[in-house]
Design a protein around this motif. Structure first.
Motif, PDB file in Angstrom:
ATOM      1  N   VAL A   1       1.383  -3.401   1.900  1.00 19.67           N
ATOM      2  CA  VAL A   1       0.874  -2.444   0.911  1.00 19.67           C
ATOM      3  C   VAL A   1      -0.652  -2.381   0.990  1.00 19.67           C
ATOM      4  N   ALA A   2      -1.299  -3.526   1.065  1.00 16.70           N
ATOM      5  CA  ALA A   2      -2.765  -3.551   1.148  1.00 16.70           C
ATOM      6  C   ALA A   2      -3.266  -2.861   2.410  1.00 16.70           C
ATOM      7  N   ALA A   3      -2.567  -3.044   3.519  1.00 13.76           N
ATOM      8  CA  ALA A   3      -2.971  -2.402   4.779  1.00 13.76           C
ATOM      9  C   ALA A   3      -2.920  -0.885   4.654  1.00 13.76           C
ATOM     10  N   VAL A   4      -1.912  -0.378   3.984  1.00 19.81           N
ATOM     11  CA  VAL A   4      -1.792   1.073   3.811  1.00 19.81           C
ATOM     12  C   VAL A   4      -2.747   1.558   2.724  1.00 19.81           C
ATOM     13  N   GLU A   5      -2.968   0.762   1.694  1.00 20.83           N
ATOM     14  CA  GLU A   5      -3.961   1.142   0.672  1.00 20.83           C
ATOM     15  C   GLU A   5      -5.333   1.360   1.301  1.00 20.83           C
ATOM     16  N   ALA A   6      -5.672   0.557   2.297  1.00 20.03           N
ATOM     17  CA  ALA A   6      -6.962   0.702   2.976  1.00 20.03           C
ATOM     18  C   ALA A   6      -7.080   2.061   3.664  1.00 20.03           C
ATOM     19  N   LEU A   7      -5.954   2.665   4.017  1.00 15.52           N
ATOM     20  CA  LEU A   7      -5.979   3.970   4.682  1.00 15.52           C
ATOM     21  C   LEU A   7      -6.323   5.113   3.727  1.00 15.52           C
ATOM     22  N   THR A   8      -6.277   4.878   2.427  1.00 19.81           N
ATOM     23  CA  THR A   8      -6.602   5.945   1.475  1.00 19.81           C
ATOM     24  C   THR A   8      -8.073   6.325   1.554  1.00 19.81           C
ATOM     25  N   ASP A   9      -8.906   5.452   2.121  1.00 17.70           N
ATOM     26  CA  ASP A   9     -10.336   5.754   2.274  1.00 17.70           C
ATOM     27  C   ASP A   9     -10.621   6.669   3.459  1.00 17.70           C
ATOM     28  N   ASP A  10      -9.635   6.878   4.293  1.00 19.38           N
ATOM     29  CA  ASP A  10      -9.774   7.723   5.476  1.00 19.38           C
ATOM     30  C   ASP A  10      -9.310   9.135   5.112  1.00 19.38           C
ATOM     31  N   ALA A  11     -10.206  10.100   5.142  1.00 19.01           N
ATOM     32  CA  ALA A  11      -9.880  11.470   4.724  1.00 19.01           C
ATOM     33  C   ALA A  11      -8.699  12.048   5.508  1.00 19.01           C
ATOM     34  N   ALA A  12      -8.576  11.689   6.770  1.00 15.29           N
ATOM     35  CA  ALA A  12      -7.491  12.227   7.593  1.00 15.29           C
ATOM     36  C   ALA A  12      -6.138  11.604   7.262  1.00 15.29           C
ATOM     37  N   LEU A  13      -6.158  10.459   6.582  1.00 15.22           N
ATOM     38  CA  LEU A  13      -4.912   9.738   6.310  1.00 15.22           C
ATOM     39  C   LEU A  13      -4.625   9.524   4.834  1.00 15.22           C
ATOM     40  N   SER A  14      -5.537   9.931   3.979  1.00 10.37           N
ATOM     41  CA  SER A  14      -5.356   9.605   2.562  1.00 10.37           C
ATOM     42  C   SER A  14      -4.073  10.195   1.989  1.00 10.37           C
ATOM     43  N   GLY A  15      -3.692  11.391   2.403  1.00 15.97           N
ATOM     44  CA  GLY A  15      -2.459  12.001   1.909  1.00 15.97           C
ATOM     45  C   GLY A  15      -1.229  11.221   2.335  1.00 15.97           C
ATOM     46  N   ALA A  16      -1.169  10.857   3.605  1.00 17.83           N
ATOM     47  CA  ALA A  16      -0.032  10.081   4.113  1.00 17.83           C
ATOM     48  C   ALA A  16       0.023   8.711   3.452  1.00 17.83           C
TER      49      ALA A  16
END
Length: 111
Positions: A81-96
């Motif tokens: 969960v934490a690994a994917v939460e970190a992706l929310t900071d990436d504009a290209a991946l925040s939606g996914a």
């Protein structure tokens, strides 16, 4: 984008595909593992491993895999969960990433 049904891979086949260096094969295998593998802890380790990969498609697959894992197994570990939460900071991946985290919230809540 064209829909392609994903088959399942043995752990040995999946590990070979993960080390292949081919982004499409890695992403496809990660999603397939989340859908078909019975060992959710093994899949979670791979989500964590690939969530910070240099390839955008592989990182997106890690987020998607987390959502599938939550739906199929009803629980996911904190590291994934934490690994994917970190992706929310990436504009290209925040939606996914947000979609995957919503799946975690919906499908891992106590009933």
């Amino acid at each position: 984008m064209k829909y392609e049904p994903l088959g399942s891979f043995s752990v040995a086949e999946a590990e070979g595909r993960f080390t292949s260096g081919h982004p499409h094969a890695i992403a496809e295998t990660l999603i397939s593992a989340a859908l078909h593998a019975s060992d959710s802890a093994w899949v979670e380790k791979r989500i964590v491993q690939f969530a910070d990969h240099g390839d955008l498609g592989i990182r997106r697959a890690a987020a998607l895999a987390l959502g599938h894992l939550a739906r199929n197994h009803g629980c996911v570990g904190d590291a994934a969960v934490a690994a994917v939460e970190a992706l929310t900071d990436d504009a290209a991946l925040s939606g996914a990433a947000q979609d995957a985290l919503e799946d975690v919230e919906i499908f891992t809540r106590p009933k």
